[in-house]
Design a protein around this motif. Structure first.
Motif, PDB file in Angstrom:
ATOM      1  N   LEU A  40      11.693   0.004   0.793  1.00  0.00           N
ATOM      2  CA  LEU A  40      10.812  -1.121   1.098  1.00  0.00           C
ATOM      3  C   LEU A  40       9.418  -0.794   0.607  1.00  0.00           C
ATOM      4  O   LEU A  40       9.080   0.372   0.383  1.00  0.00           O
ATOM      5  CB  LEU A  40      10.751  -1.385   2.612  1.00  0.00           C
ATOM      6  N   ILE A  41       8.605  -1.823   0.451  1.00  0.00           N
ATOM      7  CA  ILE A  41       7.182  -1.624   0.175  1.00  0.00           C
ATOM      8  C   ILE A  41       6.391  -2.502   1.136  1.00  0.00           C
ATOM      9  O   ILE A  41       6.610  -3.713   1.213  1.00  0.00           O
ATOM     10  CB  ILE A  41       6.817  -1.961  -1.278  1.00  0.00           C
ATOM     11  N   ALA A  42       5.503  -1.858   1.887  1.00  0.00           N
ATOM     12  CA  ALA A  42       4.606  -2.589   2.788  1.00  0.00           C
ATOM     13  C   ALA A  42       3.244  -2.705   2.126  1.00  0.00           C
ATOM     14  O   ALA A  42       2.600  -1.695   1.831  1.00  0.00           O
ATOM     15  CB  ALA A  42       4.495  -1.869   4.123  1.00  0.00           C
ATOM     16  N   SER A  43       2.822  -3.913   1.865  1.00  0.00           N
ATOM     17  CA  SER A  43       1.476  -4.161   1.345  1.00  0.00           C
ATOM     18  C   SER A  43       0.563  -4.444   2.531  1.00  0.00           C
ATOM     19  O   SER A  43       0.971  -5.108   3.489  1.00  0.00           O
ATOM     20  CB  SER A  43       1.471  -5.367   0.405  1.00  0.00           C
ATOM     21  N   LYS A  78      -2.869  -2.228   8.390  1.00  0.00           N
ATOM     22  CA  LYS A  78      -2.246  -3.453   8.877  1.00  0.00           C
ATOM     23  C   LYS A  78      -1.505  -4.106   7.715  1.00  0.00           C
ATOM     24  O   LYS A  78      -2.128  -4.524   6.733  1.00  0.00           O
ATOM     25  CB  LYS A  78      -3.292  -4.411   9.460  1.00  0.00           C
ATOM     26  N   SER A  79      -0.197  -4.191   7.833  1.00  0.00           N
ATOM     27  CA  SER A  79       0.580  -4.783   6.749  1.00  0.00           C
ATOM     28  C   SER A  79       0.362  -6.289   6.689  1.00  0.00           C
ATOM     29  O   SER A  79       0.149  -6.952   7.710  1.00  0.00           O
ATOM     30  CB  SER A  79       2.071  -4.479   6.924  1.00  0.00           C
ATOM     31  N   THR A  80       0.389  -6.816   5.479  1.00  0.00           N
ATOM     32  CA  THR A  80       0.315  -8.257   5.267  1.00  0.00           C
ATOM     33  C   THR A  80       1.621  -8.803   4.700  1.00  0.00           C
ATOM     34  O   THR A  80       1.862 -10.003   4.736  1.00  0.00           O
ATOM     35  CB  THR A  80      -0.835  -8.598   4.305  1.00  0.00           C
ATOM     36  N   ALA A  81       2.468  -7.910   4.166  1.00  0.00           N
ATOM     37  CA  ALA A  81       3.761  -8.314   3.622  1.00  0.00           C
ATOM     38  C   ALA A  81       4.649  -7.082   3.496  1.00  0.00           C
ATOM     39  O   ALA A  81       4.176  -5.978   3.253  1.00  0.00           O
ATOM     40  CB  ALA A  81       3.601  -8.982   2.259  1.00  0.00           C
ATOM     41  N   ASP A  87     -12.681   6.583  -2.828  1.00  0.00           N
ATOM     42  CA  ASP A  87     -12.647   5.126  -2.665  1.00  0.00           C
ATOM     43  C   ASP A  87     -13.102   4.699  -1.281  1.00  0.00           C
ATOM     44  O   ASP A  87     -13.502   3.550  -1.074  1.00  0.00           O
ATOM     45  CB  ASP A  87     -11.232   4.594  -2.917  1.00  0.00           C
ATOM     46  N   PHE A  88     -13.005   5.624  -0.321  1.00  0.00           N
ATOM     47  CA  PHE A  88     -13.366   5.315   1.061  1.00  0.00           C
ATOM     48  C   PHE A  88     -14.612   6.080   1.522  1.00  0.00           C
ATOM     49  O   PHE A  88     -14.933   6.092   2.710  1.00  0.00           O
ATOM     50  CB  PHE A  88     -12.187   5.643   1.988  1.00  0.00           C
ATOM     51  N   ARG A 118      -6.819  -2.797  -0.190  1.00  0.00           N
ATOM     52  CA  ARG A 118      -5.418  -3.229  -0.177  1.00  0.00           C
ATOM     53  C   ARG A 118      -4.571  -2.160  -0.866  1.00  0.00           C
ATOM     54  O   ARG A 118      -4.871  -1.764  -1.988  1.00  0.00           O
ATOM     55  CB  ARG A 118      -5.278  -4.574  -0.896  1.00  0.00           C
ATOM     56  N   ILE A 119      -3.541  -1.673  -0.189  1.00  0.00           N
ATOM     57  CA  ILE A 119      -2.665  -0.656  -0.771  1.00  0.00           C
ATOM     58  C   ILE A 119      -1.210  -1.093  -0.641  1.00  0.00           C
ATOM     59  O   ILE A 119      -0.887  -2.022   0.108  1.00  0.00           O
ATOM     60  CB  ILE A 119      -2.844   0.721  -0.099  1.00  0.00           C
ATOM     61  N   GLU A 120      -0.350  -0.419  -1.376  1.00  0.00           N
ATOM     62  CA  GLU A 120       1.093  -0.588  -1.230  1.00  0.00           C
ATOM     63  C   GLU A 120       1.678   0.732  -0.760  1.00  0.00           C
ATOM     64  O   GLU A 120       1.443   1.779  -1.369  1.00  0.00           O
ATOM     65  CB  GLU A 120       1.723  -1.027  -2.547  1.00  0.00           C
ATOM     66  N   LEU A 121       2.430   0.679   0.324  1.00  0.00           N
ATOM     67  CA  LEU A 121       3.008   1.875   0.928  1.00  0.00           C
ATOM     68  C   LEU A 121       4.521   1.847   0.742  1.00  0.00           C
ATOM     69  O   LEU A 121       5.216   1.069   1.394  1.00  0.00           O
ATOM     70  CB  LEU A 121       2.660   1.924   2.416  1.00  0.00           C
ATOM     71  N   PRO A 122       5.063   2.698  -0.148  1.00  0.00           N
ATOM     72  CA  PRO A 122       6.520   2.774  -0.312  1.00  0.00           C
ATOM     73  C   PRO A 122       7.161   3.402   0.933  1.00  0.00           C
ATOM     74  O   PRO A 122       6.684   4.417   1.441  1.00  0.00           O
ATOM     75  CB  PRO A 122       6.698   3.678  -1.539  1.00  0.00           C
TER      76      PRO A 122
END
Length: 203
Positions: free
Chosen positions: A120-123, A108-111, A174-175, A134-138
């Protein structure tokens, strides 16, 4: 009299604004036939690819203002496909995803922020096996195509087509994926490459 007139005008203006509906963002329709959520893991040194066949993506995208965009993804773990039924079943077991207890993977993106004209980068929050990080998806915007009116009916009423690719690398540890078995930890590499190709249309 002037005071009354000014007050009345302000009230009328406020009423007009209140009656005007807030602008709504466009929800793009993701085409599952031309969308793939894939991953690559190493078996010792050999890369093994897989996909998830069952997923749901809610995409709001504004090319002029990417910051108002969002993406919400739900993946059904039991739909994992690696070309080997025994491996598919093993991945769903308690050694890895524990699909019965944790049936979905979500992002679920927050920004969303623009990096360049096509980048774009979806955080956002990625949840796997009940653990959220929390991850950043290029994301790369591959292109947006206006559909001529004479072709829209053939394409189900689509007026625009947009294509995107995205990718990142995750540490499955991590998961808690594949950390309970020494064999899974030794045989399967810890780094997992995620690759996404997505096509969506706007009607």
């Amino acid at each position: 009299m002037k005071t009354w007139t000014l007050s009345a005008a302000l009230l009328a203006g406020a009423a007009t604004l209140a009656a005007t509906p807030a602008p709504t963002m466009d929800m793009w329709n993701v085409d599952p036939a031309h969308t793939e959520i894939g991953f690559t893991a190493k078996h010792f040194f050999t890369p093994v690819k897989g996909t998830f066949r069952d997923f749901d993506v809610h995409l709001i995208y504004d090319p002029a203002n990417p910051a108002s965009s969002s993406v919400d993804v739900t993946v059904q773990v039991a739909s994992v496909e690696t070309g080997n039924e025994r491996r598919n079943t093993h991945l769903q077991s308690g050694d890895f995803f524990e699909a019965e207890r944790y049936p979905t993977i979500t992002f679920k993106s927050t920004a969303v922020r623009r990096v360049s004209d096509s980048q774009l980068i979806a955080s956002g929050d990625l949840t796997i096996k009940g653990t959220t990080k929390r991850i950043e998806l290029p994301i790369t915007v591959l292109g947006i195509q206006q559909i001529p009116s004479e072709m829209q009916e053939m394409l189900g009423g689509a007026k625009q087509i947009a294509s995107f690719s995205a990718g990142t690398t995750l540490d499955r540890g991590d998961f808690g994926v594949g950390t309970g078995s020494w064999a899974a930890t030794l045989v399967v590499g810890g780094e997992i490459q995620i690759d996404i190709a997505l096509e969506a249309n706007l009607k």
